[in-house]
Write a protein that holds these residues in place. Structure first.
Motif, PDB file in Angstrom:
ATOM      1  N   GLU A  47     112.994  11.515  84.771  1.00 19.29           N
ATOM      2  CA  GLU A  47     111.714  10.830  86.235  1.00 19.29           C
ATOM      3  C   GLU A  47     110.162  10.688  85.703  1.00 19.29           C
ATOM      4  OE1 GLU A  47     111.862  15.043  85.295  1.00 19.29           O
ATOM      5  OE2 GLU A  47     112.992  14.123  86.439  1.00 19.29           O
ATOM      6  N   ARG A  48     110.133  11.330  84.379  1.00 14.93           N
ATOM      7  CA  ARG A  48     108.324  10.803  84.269  1.00 14.93           C
ATOM      8  C   ARG A  48     108.380   9.453  83.045  1.00 14.93           C
ATOM      9  NH1 ARG A  48     105.226  15.956  83.554  1.00 14.93           N
ATOM     10  NH2 ARG A  48     106.074  16.638  85.438  1.00 14.93           N
ATOM     11  N   VAL A  49     109.846  10.237  82.425  1.00 14.75           N
ATOM     12  CA  VAL A  49     109.996   8.930  81.521  1.00 14.75           C
ATOM     13  C   VAL A  49     111.094   7.600  81.598  1.00 14.75           C
ATOM     14  CG1 VAL A  49     109.484   8.003  78.911  1.00 14.75           C
ATOM     15  CG2 VAL A  49     108.703   9.624  79.402  1.00 14.75           C
ATOM     16  N   GLY A  50     110.544   6.575  81.711  1.00 14.23           N
ATOM     17  CA  GLY A  50     111.358   5.533  82.469  1.00 14.23           C
ATOM     18  C   GLY A  50     111.296   3.853  82.546  1.00 14.23           C
ATOM     19  N   VAL A  51     111.454   3.772  83.058  1.00 11.76           N
ATOM     20  CA  VAL A  51     112.028   2.213  83.187  1.00 11.76           C
ATOM     21  C   VAL A  51     110.209   1.312  82.750  1.00 11.76           C
ATOM     22  CG1 VAL A  51     112.311  -0.140  83.931  1.00 11.76           C
ATOM     23  CG2 VAL A  51     113.891   1.588  84.031  1.00 11.76           C
ATOM     24  N   ASN A  52     109.340   2.130  83.538  1.00 12.59           N
ATOM     25  CA  ASN A  52     108.011   1.644  83.225  1.00 12.59           C
ATOM     26  C   ASN A  52     107.295   1.975  82.136  1.00 12.59           C
ATOM     27  OD1 ASN A  52     108.748   0.852  86.313  1.00 12.59           O
ATOM     28  ND2 ASN A  52     107.608   3.002  87.041  1.00 12.59           N
ATOM     29  N   VAL A  53     107.651   3.328  81.692  1.00  9.72           N
ATOM     30  CA  VAL A  53     107.051   3.474  80.596  1.00  9.72           C
ATOM     31  C   VAL A  53     107.323   2.615  79.634  1.00  9.72           C
ATOM     32  CG1 VAL A  53     106.440   4.976  79.042  1.00  9.72           C
ATOM     33  CG2 VAL A  53     106.441   5.790  81.794  1.00  9.72           C
ATOM     34  N   ALA A  80     115.715   2.400  78.052  1.00 10.93           N
ATOM     35  CA  ALA A  80     115.837   3.839  79.317  1.00 10.93           C
ATOM     36  C   ALA A  80     116.408   3.503  80.485  1.00 10.93           C
ATOM     37  CB  ALA A  80     113.857   2.974  79.398  1.00 10.93           C
ATOM     38  N   TYR A  81     116.891   2.308  80.952  1.00 10.91           N
ATOM     39  CA  TYR A  81     117.509   2.287  82.044  1.00 10.91           C
ATOM     40  C   TYR A  81     119.087   3.402  82.111  1.00 10.91           C
ATOM     41  CZ  TYR A  81     120.695   0.685  85.814  1.00 10.91           C
ATOM     42  OH  TYR A  81     121.825   1.088  86.595  1.00 10.91           O
ATOM     43  N   PHE A  82     119.734   2.769  81.037  1.00  4.93           N
ATOM     44  CA  PHE A  82     120.865   3.305  80.324  1.00  4.93           C
ATOM     45  C   PHE A  82     120.521   5.286  79.866  1.00  4.93           C
ATOM     46  CE2 PHE A  82     121.836  -1.381  79.976  1.00  4.93           C
ATOM     47  CZ  PHE A  82     122.970  -1.263  80.840  1.00  4.93           C
TER      48      PHE A  82
END
Length: 160
Positions: A47-53, A80-82
């Protein structure tokens, strides 16, 4: 706030490892440090490190390595999405299956970059098996990276 700084510090270390100059013969042995760190933190803190990061790290890698802007960004976003999407399942895998998944992810990133180079005409069209070596090295190093980052995470008490 402590989590933000600790994760940022690990990404900074990965970026430094990614741009350290190497001799010509050793370039193909360099794993994708940033991708490995991104996958680890996407698994541990989805929830903190995902697509945006991933997008920001990819753009930073594009700028630091001088590649086509968005090349790393788009590839990292897909991985990151997967990773975030299937995080609960991937966490259950034994480490050797995770390493196989890391190989698949790095292979897809390399294939995407190769495809972009072909479309833009910026890279060599004929590459041998050595082009795929970073994916193999990344998969081999995954248990070590996982263990090191897990210890780092425990030491600084970085949890969801």
């Amino acid at each position: 706030m402590k989590t933000f700084f600790a994760v940022t510090l690990s990404f900074l270390a990965a970026l430094i490892l990614a741009i350290i100059p190497l001799p010509t013969w050793a370039i193909w042995f360099r794993p994708d440090w940033v991708l490995l760190a991104l996958i680890y933190w996407s698994l541990m803190l989805p929830e903190r490190v995902g697509v945006n990061v991933a997008f920001c790290l990819g753009l930073l890698m594009d700028v630091l390595t001088g590649t086509l802007l968005g090349e790393h960004a788009l590839a990292y976003v897909a991985v990151a999405y997967f990773t975030v999407r299937f995080c609960p399942l991937i966490r259950l895998f034994p480490i050797w299956q995770q390493a196989l998944l890391i190989f698949i992810f790095t292979f897809l990133v390399q294939a995407f970059k190769f495809w972009i180079w072909g479309l833009s005409g910026t890279g060599a069209i004929s590459v041998g098996w050595i082009y795929w070596l970073p994916g193999i090295i990344s998969a081999i190093l995954w248990p070590v990276i996982y263990t090191l980052l897990k210890g780092y995470q425990g030491r600084y008490r970085i949890y969801e």
